[in-house]
Motif scaffolding. Structure first.
Motif, PDB file in Angstrom:
ATOM      1  N   VAL A  58       7.781 -53.353-114.871  1.00 14.69           N
ATOM      2  CA  VAL A  58       7.309 -52.379-115.293  1.00 14.69           C
ATOM      3  C   VAL A  58       8.306 -51.297-115.944  1.00 14.69           C
ATOM      4  O   VAL A  58       9.110 -50.519-115.054  1.00 14.69           O
ATOM      5  CB  VAL A  58       6.387 -51.311-114.456  1.00 14.69           C
ATOM      6  CG1 VAL A  58       5.635 -50.223-115.321  1.00 14.69           C
ATOM      7  CG2 VAL A  58       5.074 -52.265-114.113  1.00 14.69           C
ATOM      8  N   GLY A  59       8.626 -51.083-117.205  1.00 15.38           N
ATOM      9  CA  GLY A  59       9.558 -50.329-117.852  1.00 15.38           C
ATOM     10  C   GLY A  59       8.622 -49.047-117.829  1.00 15.38           C
ATOM     11  O   GLY A  59       7.988 -48.937-118.826  1.00 15.38           O
ATOM     12  N   VAL A  60       9.297 -47.990-117.244  1.00 17.55           N
ATOM     13  CA  VAL A  60       8.875 -46.417-117.426  1.00 17.55           C
ATOM     14  C   VAL A  60       9.960 -45.629-118.223  1.00 17.55           C
ATOM     15  O   VAL A  60      10.863 -45.593-117.871  1.00 17.55           O
ATOM     16  CB  VAL A  60       8.581 -45.948-116.169  1.00 17.55           C
ATOM     17  CG1 VAL A  60       7.898 -44.486-116.194  1.00 17.55           C
ATOM     18  CG2 VAL A  60       7.603 -46.647-115.424  1.00 17.55           C
ATOM     19  N   GLY A  61       9.468 -45.059-118.947  1.00 10.92           N
ATOM     20  CA  GLY A  61      10.130 -43.996-119.756  1.00 10.92           C
ATOM     21  C   GLY A  61       9.788 -43.234-120.888  1.00 10.92           C
ATOM     22  O   GLY A  61       8.493 -43.358-121.260  1.00 10.92           O
ATOM     23  N   TYR A  62      10.604 -42.587-121.917  1.00  9.32           N
ATOM     24  CA  TYR A  62      10.151 -41.969-122.927  1.00  9.32           C
ATOM     25  C   TYR A  62      11.038 -42.332-124.135  1.00  9.32           C
ATOM     26  O   TYR A  62      12.270 -42.130-124.211  1.00  9.32           O
ATOM     27  CB  TYR A  62      10.339 -40.185-122.705  1.00  9.32           C
ATOM     28  CG  TYR A  62       9.682 -39.748-121.818  1.00  9.32           C
ATOM     29  CD1 TYR A  62       8.510 -38.841-121.954  1.00  9.32           C
ATOM     30  CD2 TYR A  62      10.180 -39.456-120.465  1.00  9.32           C
ATOM     31  CE1 TYR A  62       7.828 -38.187-121.044  1.00  9.32           C
ATOM     32  CE2 TYR A  62       9.158 -38.952-119.517  1.00  9.32           C
ATOM     33  CZ  TYR A  62       8.464 -38.356-119.607  1.00  9.32           C
ATOM     34  OH  TYR A  62       7.465 -37.608-118.721  1.00  9.32           O
ATOM     35  N   VAL A 110       5.678 -56.005-107.814  1.00 14.74           N
ATOM     36  CA  VAL A 110       6.051 -55.228-109.043  1.00 14.74           C
ATOM     37  C   VAL A 110       7.295 -54.440-109.016  1.00 14.74           C
ATOM     38  O   VAL A 110       7.745 -54.088-107.996  1.00 14.74           O
ATOM     39  CB  VAL A 110       4.814 -54.266-108.781  1.00 14.74           C
ATOM     40  CG1 VAL A 110       5.109 -53.406-109.929  1.00 14.74           C
ATOM     41  CG2 VAL A 110       3.503 -54.889-109.068  1.00 14.74           C
ATOM     42  N   VAL A 111       8.107 -54.417-110.155  1.00 20.29           N
ATOM     43  CA  VAL A 111       9.445 -53.973-110.176  1.00 20.29           C
ATOM     44  C   VAL A 111       9.202 -52.917-111.181  1.00 20.29           C
ATOM     45  O   VAL A 111       8.971 -53.099-112.137  1.00 20.29           O
ATOM     46  CB  VAL A 111      10.394 -54.755-110.415  1.00 20.29           C
ATOM     47  CG1 VAL A 111      11.791 -54.123-110.582  1.00 20.29           C
ATOM     48  CG2 VAL A 111      10.381 -55.793-109.318  1.00 20.29           C
ATOM     49  N   ILE A 112       9.366 -51.510-110.637  1.00 18.12           N
ATOM     50  CA  ILE A 112       9.267 -50.314-111.562  1.00 18.12           C
ATOM     51  C   ILE A 112      10.630 -50.090-111.839  1.00 18.12           C
ATOM     52  O   ILE A 112      11.622 -49.914-110.971  1.00 18.12           O
ATOM     53  CB  ILE A 112       8.542 -49.142-110.880  1.00 18.12           C
ATOM     54  CG1 ILE A 112       7.268 -49.499-110.224  1.00 18.12           C
ATOM     55  CG2 ILE A 112       8.419 -47.975-111.907  1.00 18.12           C
ATOM     56  CD1 ILE A 112       6.318 -49.834-111.216  1.00 18.12           C
ATOM     57  N   VAL A 113      10.930 -49.844-113.024  1.00 19.38           N
ATOM     58  CA  VAL A 113      12.434 -49.748-113.506  1.00 19.38           C
ATOM     59  C   VAL A 113      12.526 -48.484-114.414  1.00 19.38           C
ATOM     60  O   VAL A 113      11.542 -48.336-115.371  1.00 19.38           O
ATOM     61  CB  VAL A 113      13.139 -50.856-113.941  1.00 19.38           C
ATOM     62  CG1 VAL A 113      12.599 -51.306-115.359  1.00 19.38           C
ATOM     63  CG2 VAL A 113      14.609 -50.496-114.303  1.00 19.38           C
TER      64      VAL A 113
END
Length: 225
Positions: A58-62, A110-113
């Motif tokens: 899961v790529g998290v960002g803006y 799950v890998v959050i990055v």
């Protein structure tokens, strides 16, 4: 870092002006951060793989917030690799939508990055406490602040899409698989960039290391198209 090349700290007013300049730029085509069809800020969902995969990144960002877009860029890179038994989600929307993406499948891991700032608030133009430092820790180590979970969810509704809020929201509303990990990098620059992957030197220098950390967790090799 200087203001003129986008790699330096900006005061909030300058950051806002730069944001206006980014908003005015044309964004045709299907490049990273441009295509609405790749779930950039529109719907919760996968950009690679499917819900039957045993592992989810899961790529998290803006997008367009410089170092804060690093999770989206990692997701895009891995999505193009078509890694076997790995699903990839670009969660540049809200933590609640990310929670839905995370919990809709039957993933074992799950890998959050993404980038996670330590210090003051976001979009201030000031660096994190130790720019470029990469942290790896289990989602179980992130506490759910029961006293202000309502405030956290309210922040989600306002678009506060941070690594921390994604993890907290998912844990508050559901749960992660037991073998779930956060891999984050501290940003040097947290305001507007002119391209989605316009990273500061501190983050650019460690990008490959960040990608390797994710691949090590997945026990996969990186084979770009």
């Amino acid at each position: 870092m200087s203001d003129s090349d986008g790699s330096g700290s900006l005061d909030p007013q300058s950051a806002a002006e730069r944001g206006d300049a980014v908003s005015d730029q044309p964004r045709p085509g299907s490049g990273h951060g441009h295509s609405k069809g790749r779930s950039y800020g529109t719907t919760a969902g996968l950009i690679a793989g499917d819900r039957s995969a045993s592992q989810l990144v899961v790529g998290v960002g803006y997008p367009y917030l410089s170092d804060l877009a690093v999770g989206n860029v990692v997701a895009d890179r891995l999505g193009k690799c078509q890694l076997p038994d790995v699903a990839v989600a670009d969660c540049s929307h809200t933590p609640i939508a990310a929670y839905q993406t995370i919990t809709v499948g039957e993933y074992d891991t799950v890998v959050i990055v993404g980038a996670r700032k330590r210090g003051d608030g976001l979009n201030t133009g000031t660096p994190s406490a130790d720019p470029g430092r990469i942290h790896t820790y289990p989602t179980a180590d992130v506490p759910v602040p029961e006293g202000d979970i309502v405030d956290r969810l309210a922040e989600c509704a306002m678009g506060s899409n941070t690594v921390e809020n994604v993890v907290i929201t998912t844990k508050a509303l559901g749960e992660f698989p037991s073998e779930s990990t956060v891999i984050d990098i501290e940003p040097e620059y947290d305001s507007w960039g002119l391209t989605v992957d316009e990273f500061s030197p501190a983050v650019a220098d460690r990008f490959d290391d960040l990608l390797d950390r994710v691949l090590d967790r997945l026990e996969r090799d990186y084979s770009p198209e």
